[in-house]
Enzyme design. Structure first.
Site, PDB file in Angstrom:
ATOM      1  N   ARG A 146       0.788  -1.239   0.000  1.00 36.39           N
ATOM      2  CA  ARG A 146       0.000   0.000   0.000  1.00 36.39           C
ATOM      3  C   ARG A 146       0.818   1.285   0.000  1.00 36.39           C
ATOM      4  O   ARG A 146       0.248   2.369   0.062  1.00 36.39           O
ATOM      5  CB  ARG A 146      -0.976   0.037   1.177  1.00 36.39           C
ATOM      6  CG  ARG A 146      -2.100  -0.945   1.058  1.00 36.39           C
ATOM      7  CD  ARG A 146      -3.196  -0.611   2.066  1.00 36.39           C
ATOM      8  NE  ARG A 146      -4.327  -1.452   1.836  1.00 36.39           N
ATOM      9  CZ  ARG A 146      -4.641  -2.502   2.579  1.00 36.39           C
ATOM     10  NH1 ARG A 146      -3.919  -2.817   3.612  1.00 36.39           N
ATOM     11  NH2 ARG A 146      -5.698  -3.226   2.288  1.00 36.39           N
ATOM     12  N   ASP A 147       2.148   1.194  -0.069  1.00 36.04           N
ATOM     13  CA  ASP A 147       2.941   2.430  -0.141  1.00 36.04           C
ATOM     14  C   ASP A 147       4.241   2.179  -0.904  1.00 36.04           C
ATOM     15  O   ASP A 147       5.325   2.538  -0.450  1.00 36.04           O
ATOM     16  CB  ASP A 147       3.218   2.982   1.259  1.00 36.04           C
ATOM     17  CG  ASP A 147       3.579   4.464   1.239  1.00 36.04           C
ATOM     18  OD1 ASP A 147       3.299   5.141   0.219  1.00 36.04           O
ATOM     19  OD2 ASP A 147       4.133   4.950   2.234  1.00 36.04           O
ATOM     20  N   ILE A 148       4.115   1.577  -2.067  1.00 36.78           N
ATOM     21  CA  ILE A 148       5.280   1.311  -2.917  1.00 36.78           C
ATOM     22  C   ILE A 148       5.750   2.638  -3.509  1.00 36.78           C
ATOM     23  O   ILE A 148       4.994   3.314  -4.199  1.00 36.78           O
ATOM     24  CB  ILE A 148       4.921   0.301  -4.033  1.00 36.78           C
ATOM     25  CG1 ILE A 148       4.551  -1.056  -3.430  1.00 36.78           C
ATOM     26  CG2 ILE A 148       6.046   0.181  -5.056  1.00 36.78           C
ATOM     27  CD1 ILE A 148       5.663  -1.760  -2.682  1.00 36.78           C
TER      28      ILE A 148
ATOM     29  N   ASN B 141      10.669   3.814   0.021  1.00 36.98           N
ATOM     30  CA  ASN B 141      10.406   2.603   0.803  1.00 36.98           C
ATOM     31  C   ASN B 141      11.202   1.397   0.308  1.00 36.98           C
ATOM     32  O   ASN B 141      10.819   0.246   0.536  1.00 36.98           O
ATOM     33  CB  ASN B 141       8.913   2.303   0.836  1.00 36.98           C
ATOM     34  CG  ASN B 141       8.190   3.260   1.760  1.00 36.98           C
ATOM     35  OD1 ASN B 141       8.796   3.866   2.631  1.00 36.98           O
ATOM     36  ND2 ASN B 141       6.902   3.417   1.567  1.00 36.98           N
TER      37      ASN B 141
ATOM     38  N   SER C  92       1.296   7.034  -1.127  1.00 36.63           N
ATOM     39  CA  SER C  92       1.646   8.440  -1.268  1.00 36.63           C
ATOM     40  C   SER C  92       0.977   8.951  -2.551  1.00 36.63           C
ATOM     41  O   SER C  92       0.772   8.200  -3.503  1.00 36.63           O
ATOM     42  CB  SER C  92       3.157   8.585  -1.350  1.00 36.63           C
ATOM     43  OG  SER C  92       3.730   8.128  -0.140  1.00 36.63           O
TER      44      SER C  92
END
Length: 186
Positions: A64-66, A70, A98
């Protein structure tokens, strides 16, 4: 898997929780901005990230935040997926991605699947190709940039993969497995 951050220990006290993880010098974001990756290393990064995404998908985990921030890089420039603070099983939550890495279904408040992480991966591919981190404030700016930039990709394989990741209908987007099968022989 080698490309997922290792957790060595957790230290807790009344006011503190600490985690012990390996130290890495660079993020993928830094490597993109400083043009630190050769073409061969970029191919390795793509393949390693896809392998990690495939493993997460097999385990039922959405990251959910690739995004490049990260991913840490080890001394051989192999990417390590970090920051699982937004990850979950396939349950729908309101907190995802993001802004620049959000797929259309998020902006339209539609349900999402593992293809959410693939869209974000496609944005990262564009960033690595252009050596530019995307930082736009509107959905239209992002989609316009992605559509224009993908047309400029000379590498036919990358163009084909990106074209099949940036599909509005999530069910039709390439999976990590499909991308790996295309990249590995290449």
């Amino acid at each position: 898997p080698q490309n997922i951050i290792k957790l060595y220990d957790i230290i807790t006290s009344i006011n503190y929780i600490g985690i012990i993880i390996p130290f890495y010098q660079n993020t993928l974001s830094q490597a993109i901005k400083k043009n630190m990756l050769s073409l061969k290393q970029q191919n390795n990064v793509f393949l390693s990230i896809l392998t990690g995404l495939m493993w997460l998908m097999t385990c039922g985990i959405l990251h959910r935040d690739i995004k490049p921030d990260n991913f840490m890089l080890d001394d051989e420039m192999n990417p390590i997926i970090i920051d699982f603070s937004l990850s979950n099983n396939s349950a729908i939550t309101k907190t995802v991605c993001s802004f620049a890495y959000r797929p259309p279904e998020i902006f339209e408040n539609k349900p999402y699947t593992f293809s959410l992480d693939m869209w974000s991966f496609g944005v990262m591919m564009i960033e690595m190709y252009t050596k530019t981190i995307i930082n736009f404030n509107s959905r239209k700016e992002i989609l316009d940039y992605l559509n224009i930039t993908k047309e400029q990709i000379i590498n036919k394989l990358y163009f084909f993969i990106i074209k099949n990741i940036f599909i509005i209908e999530p069910i039709k987007r390439f999976t990590p497995f499909q991308c790996i099968n295309l990249i590995k022989p290449y």
